[in-house]
Scaffold this motif. Structure first.
Motif, PDB file in Angstrom:
ATOM      1  N   LYS A   1      -2.303  -1.591   7.547  1.00 54.34           N
ATOM      2  CA  LYS A   1      -1.814  -0.423   6.806  1.00 54.34           C
ATOM      3  C   LYS A   1      -2.415  -0.382   5.403  1.00 54.34           C
ATOM      4  O   LYS A   1      -3.206  -1.248   5.024  1.00 54.34           O
ATOM      5  CB  LYS A   1      -0.294  -0.446   6.752  1.00 54.34           C
ATOM      6  CG  LYS A   1       0.378  -0.317   8.130  1.00 54.34           C
ATOM      7  CD  LYS A   1       1.874  -0.246   8.000  1.00 54.34           C
ATOM      8  CE  LYS A   1       2.549  -0.135   9.358  1.00 54.34           C
ATOM      9  NZ  LYS A   1       2.244   1.129  10.050  1.00 54.34           N
TER      10      LYS A   1
ATOM     11  N   LYS B   1      -0.576  -0.515   2.611  1.00 52.40           N
ATOM     12  CA  LYS B   1       0.253  -1.267   1.676  1.00 52.40           C
ATOM     13  C   LYS B   1       0.677  -2.578   2.309  1.00 52.40           C
ATOM     14  O   LYS B   1       0.815  -2.668   3.533  1.00 52.40           O
ATOM     15  CB  LYS B   1       1.506  -0.470   1.282  1.00 52.40           C
ATOM     16  CG  LYS B   1       1.237   0.788   0.470  1.00 52.40           C
ATOM     17  CD  LYS B   1       2.563   1.463   0.101  1.00 52.40           C
ATOM     18  CE  LYS B   1       2.345   2.738  -0.689  1.00 52.40           C
ATOM     19  NZ  LYS B   1       3.638   3.387  -1.046  1.00 52.40           N
TER      20      LYS B   1
ATOM     21  N   GLU C   1       8.303  -3.031   3.364  1.00 51.87           N
ATOM     22  CA  GLU C   1       7.720  -1.805   2.821  1.00 51.87           C
ATOM     23  C   GLU C   1       7.974  -0.606   3.720  1.00 51.87           C
ATOM     24  O   GLU C   1       8.218   0.502   3.244  1.00 51.87           O
ATOM     25  CB  GLU C   1       6.207  -1.984   2.630  1.00 51.87           C
ATOM     26  CG  GLU C   1       5.482  -0.756   2.097  1.00 51.87           C
ATOM     27  CD  GLU C   1       5.939  -0.347   0.710  1.00 51.87           C
ATOM     28  OE1 GLU C   1       6.155   0.868   0.492  1.00 51.87           O
ATOM     29  OE2 GLU C   1       6.103  -1.221  -0.153  1.00 51.87           O
ATOM     30  N   TYR C   2       7.934  -0.820   5.045  1.00 52.79           N
ATOM     31  CA  TYR C   2       7.956   0.302   5.974  1.00 52.79           C
ATOM     32  C   TYR C   2       9.177   0.367   6.889  1.00 52.79           C
ATOM     33  O   TYR C   2       9.440   1.420   7.470  1.00 52.79           O
ATOM     34  CB  TYR C   2       6.708   0.249   6.870  1.00 52.79           C
ATOM     35  CG  TYR C   2       5.415   0.499   6.148  1.00 52.79           C
ATOM     36  CD1 TYR C   2       4.992   1.793   5.867  1.00 52.79           C
ATOM     37  CD2 TYR C   2       4.599  -0.563   5.744  1.00 52.79           C
ATOM     38  CE1 TYR C   2       3.793   2.031   5.212  1.00 52.79           C
ATOM     39  CE2 TYR C   2       3.390  -0.338   5.084  1.00 52.79           C
ATOM     40  CZ  TYR C   2       2.999   0.961   4.820  1.00 52.79           C
ATOM     41  OH  TYR C   2       1.818   1.193   4.161  1.00 52.79           O
TER      42      TYR C   2
ATOM     43  N   LYS D   1      16.262   2.243   3.400  1.00 54.64           N
ATOM     44  CA  LYS D   1      15.933   2.475   1.990  1.00 54.64           C
ATOM     45  C   LYS D   1      17.087   2.103   1.067  1.00 54.64           C
ATOM     46  O   LYS D   1      16.861   1.740  -0.092  1.00 54.64           O
ATOM     47  CB  LYS D   1      15.539   3.941   1.787  1.00 54.64           C
ATOM     48  CG  LYS D   1      14.854   4.239   0.460  1.00 54.64           C
ATOM     49  CD  LYS D   1      14.369   5.673   0.421  1.00 54.64           C
ATOM     50  CE  LYS D   1      13.688   5.996  -0.912  1.00 54.64           C
ATOM     51  NZ  LYS D   1      12.421   5.258  -1.083  1.00 54.64           N
TER      52      LYS D   1
ATOM     53  N   GLU E   1      10.957   0.666  -5.815  1.00 52.78           N
ATOM     54  CA  GLU E   1       9.684  -0.035  -5.628  1.00 52.78           C
ATOM     55  C   GLU E   1       9.886  -1.542  -5.491  1.00 52.78           C
ATOM     56  O   GLU E   1       8.967  -2.313  -5.761  1.00 52.78           O
ATOM     57  CB  GLU E   1       8.765   0.263  -6.813  1.00 52.78           C
ATOM     58  CG  GLU E   1       8.343   1.721  -6.930  1.00 52.78           C
ATOM     59  CD  GLU E   1       7.488   2.148  -5.750  1.00 52.78           C
ATOM     60  OE1 GLU E   1       6.583   1.382  -5.362  1.00 52.78           O
ATOM     61  OE2 GLU E   1       7.742   3.241  -5.210  1.00 52.78           O
TER      62      GLU E   1
ATOM     63  N   ARG F   1       7.285  -3.454  -3.254  1.00 55.99           N
ATOM     64  CA  ARG F   1       5.960  -3.573  -3.867  1.00 55.99           C
ATOM     65  C   ARG F   1       5.968  -4.562  -5.023  1.00 55.99           C
ATOM     66  O   ARG F   1       5.045  -5.377  -5.179  1.00 55.99           O
ATOM     67  CB  ARG F   1       5.486  -2.202  -4.367  1.00 55.99           C
ATOM     68  CG  ARG F   1       4.111  -2.233  -5.038  1.00 55.99           C
ATOM     69  CD  ARG F   1       3.788  -0.916  -5.706  1.00 55.99           C
ATOM     70  NE  ARG F   1       4.766  -0.559  -6.717  1.00 55.99           N
ATOM     71  CZ  ARG F   1       4.802  -1.102  -7.946  1.00 55.99           C
ATOM     72  NH1 ARG F   1       3.936  -2.031  -8.294  1.00 55.99           N
ATOM     73  NH2 ARG F   1       5.705  -0.700  -8.810  1.00 55.99           N
TER      74      ARG F   1
ATOM     75  N   ALA G   1       9.908   4.633   8.398  1.00 59.43           N
ATOM     76  CA  ALA G   1       8.690   4.433   7.602  1.00 59.43           C
ATOM     77  C   ALA G   1       8.386   5.662   6.756  1.00 59.43           C
ATOM     78  O   ALA G   1       8.040   5.553   5.571  1.00 59.43           O
ATOM     79  CB  ALA G   1       7.508   4.114   8.520  1.00 59.43           C
TER      80      ALA G   1
ATOM     81  N   ARG H   1      10.853   5.819   3.861  1.00 59.90           N
ATOM     82  CA  ARG H   1      10.575   4.848   2.798  1.00 59.90           C
ATOM     83  C   ARG H   1       9.362   5.248   1.955  1.00 59.90           C
ATOM     84  O   ARG H   1       9.276   4.884   0.783  1.00 59.90           O
ATOM     85  CB  ARG H   1      10.366   3.450   3.389  1.00 59.90           C
ATOM     86  CG  ARG H   1      11.657   2.791   3.881  1.00 59.90           C
ATOM     87  CD  ARG H   1      11.466   1.290   4.026  1.00 59.90           C
ATOM     88  NE  ARG H   1      11.034   0.664   2.793  1.00 59.90           N
ATOM     89  CZ  ARG H   1      11.843   0.261   1.824  1.00 59.90           C
ATOM     90  NH1 ARG H   1      13.146   0.431   1.943  1.00 59.90           N
ATOM     91  NH2 ARG H   1      11.357  -0.310   0.739  1.00 59.90           N
ATOM     92  N   GLN H   2       8.432   5.976   2.540  1.00 58.68           N
ATOM     93  CA  GLN H   2       7.227   6.339   1.806  1.00 58.68           C
ATOM     94  C   GLN H   2       7.334   7.704   1.131  1.00 58.68           C
ATOM     95  O   GLN H   2       6.465   8.083   0.347  1.00 58.68           O
ATOM     96  CB  GLN H   2       6.017   6.334   2.750  1.00 58.68           C
ATOM     97  CG  GLN H   2       5.720   4.982   3.365  1.00 58.68           C
ATOM     98  CD  GLN H   2       5.507   3.890   2.329  1.00 58.68           C
ATOM     99  OE1 GLN H   2       4.686   4.032   1.417  1.00 58.68           O
ATOM    100  NE2 GLN H   2       6.253   2.792   2.450  1.00 58.68           N
TER     101      GLN H   2
ATOM    102  N   SER I   1       8.076  10.506  -1.422  1.00 56.69           N
ATOM    103  CA  SER I   1       8.342  10.584  -2.859  1.00 56.69           C
ATOM    104  C   SER I   1       9.444  11.587  -3.167  1.00 56.69           C
ATOM    105  O   SER I   1      10.073  11.530  -4.225  1.00 56.69           O
ATOM    106  CB  SER I   1       7.059  10.977  -3.610  1.00 56.69           C
ATOM    107  OG  SER I   1       6.549  12.204  -3.119  1.00 56.69           O
TER     108      SER I   1
END
Length: 456
Positions: free
Chosen positions: A172, A174, A180-181, A185, A191, A194, A260, A263-264, A266
């Protein structure tokens, strides 16, 4: 894909309102609360909570450090055993591990020490100048790690500590894997995933190459030839299928794909959210999916499982979270048929009621239908099909869909190691994946040292 889902119209100020639904599930302890909770610990000799921790964290020691206001010392004790101590403090099922083993459960109050929250307090509030662990002198060896999830990064970090150079290959864009995925959440908000990866990598000696998938961009026999050792932390990337007609129809998809995307995202208000949803499954991922749909604004969410509550793999704590969010849980119902509307979109599912008969799951011949605008599968993950991998990689698959390893995480091929969700046996826990990576790194280090000591 989630774009095929019908969704609710966004509410006024929906972005801010939705973001507020995905802060930490449990608020952090204040310094005073942490001190009071740490004082409840009996600092047991041969503490059962430590034995219950898959990574072997000295729980009594780090809690005493918190009590003595030595936060950095507490955090170092945690991170020495579990470099993902921050995320594990949030996502680890402490209620069935360390907190379940706490001797306080046998006292009058029957309330264990809040070990998970204390661990989080220590890691979140530690302040280091640079990385807390120094690298050993260079060994001149370079190790390949496939997969930048908790198992792969734990292995890479420990190898870097031991003086090796590490190249991590990640499919992936990231690093972080499930952190992360794939984690809800509200368990790892913002973040955090990360930032934890950035902290881990700050030790140095670890290079991550993204967009590199085993069986596509990478071949195991090439890695085996090029590097001094290879660690496979592949995880389980393929969602299991129900085996029903119409499974690929718009409105029916894997829960992990939606999580996923969530979570990604914005802006959570851009996510498609069905008004009525069915989640099929009985594990923590199914609970995560159902609860997040409710937090996003779905009106009706029904979690369906073919057996009873006692057989659900989700912990009691997770099930209570679902109930608190008004998720309807329907047990003893076997998926039978996907129902469609006139446009060919999912309109619900038909289930057959089941029961146990002489320890066997038996169909009753009674049927129920549940209306839904979307159906999410959370019935487990599987390995990528072995046919996509080279001959050497295919030879590692022995126990169904997983790689068989010994107690030191060695595969049957010398120089190749594996850990995390891709190996058998496994518990599919983040904390176990971290331990696998750590143990595999120690095995790699010792095997390389032993090989170097052999007479030529």
């Amino acid at each position: 894909m989630i774009e095929t889902l019908q969704h609710l119209p966004p509410a006024a100020d929906s972005h801010g309102a939705l973001a507020a639904q995905f802060t930490d599930l449990a608020p952090p302890l204040t310094s005073r609360q942490a001190a009071i909770e740490a004082a409840r610990c009996l600092y047991c000799y041969d503490a059962p909570c430590m034995r219950a921790c898959p990574t072997g964290i000295d729980v009594a020691s780090f809690i005493r450090n918190i009590h003595d206001q030595n936060i950095n010392g507490a955090a170092i004790g945690i991170l020495k055993q579990n470099i993902f101590g921050g995320s594990c403090a949030r996502v680890c099922p402490t209620e069935i591990l360390c907190e379940d083993a706490c001797v306080r459960n046998h006292y009058a109050e029957r309330e264990p020490v809040k070990i998970g929250l204390l661990q989080r307090h220590a890691v979140d509030n530690a302040r280091f100048t640079g990385h807390p662990f120094a690298r050993s002198p260079s060994t001149g060896k370079t190790i390949a790690v496939v997969g930048a999830g908790p198992a792969g990064l734990s292995c890479a970090h420990r190898l870097a500590m031991l003086g090796h150079d590490v190249v991590v290959f990640e499919a992936k864009s990231k690093a972080g894997g499930l952190n992360e995925y794939g984690i809800a959440k509200y368990k790892l908000p913002g973040e955090f995933a990360r930032q934890e990866v950035d902290f881990l990598l700050s030790i140095g000696g670890i290079d991550i190459q993204y967009g590199q998938a085993l069986g596509d961009d990478l071949q195991l026999h090439d890695l085996h030839a090029r590097f001094d050792a290879v660690f496979l932390g592949l995880g389980l990337g393929a969602s299991r299928r129900l085996g029903l007609t119409g499974e690929d129809a718009p409105g029916l998809l894997a829960a992990t794909d939606y999580i996923a995307a969530l979570r990604q995202a914005s802006d959570l208000s851009t996510l498609p959210v069905p008004r009525r949803a069915i989640v099929i499954g009985a594990g923590n991922t199914a609970i995560d999916m159902a609860v997040q749909l409710k937090r996003l604004g779905a009106e009706e969410v029904t979690l369906v499982y073919r057996r009873g509550f006692d057989a659900m793999s989700a912990t009691g704590h997770e099930i209570e979270i679902a109930k608190l969010h008004f998720v309807r849980i329907k047990t003893w119902a076997l998926p039978l048929e996907v129902l469609f509307d006139g446009a060919g979109r999912v309109a619900g599912m038909r289930f057959e009621e089941t029961r146990m008969n002489d320890a066997c799951l038996t169909r009753t011949g009674a049927f129920i239908e549940i209306a839904a605008d979307a159906v999410f599968k959370a019935i487990g993950q599987a390995m990528a099909p072995p046919s996509e991998l080279d001959t050497l990689a295919q030879g590692l698959w022995r126990d169904g869909e997983r790689i068989v390893v010994d107690c030191a995480l060695r595969t049957k091929v010398p120089g190749i190691y594996a850990g995390g969700d891709c190996v058998a046996p496994g518990q599919d826990l983040t904390v176990q994946a971290v331990q696998h990576g750590k143990l595999a790194a120690l095995a790699i280090h010792n095997d390389i040292a032993a090989e170097a000591a052999w007479p030529t």
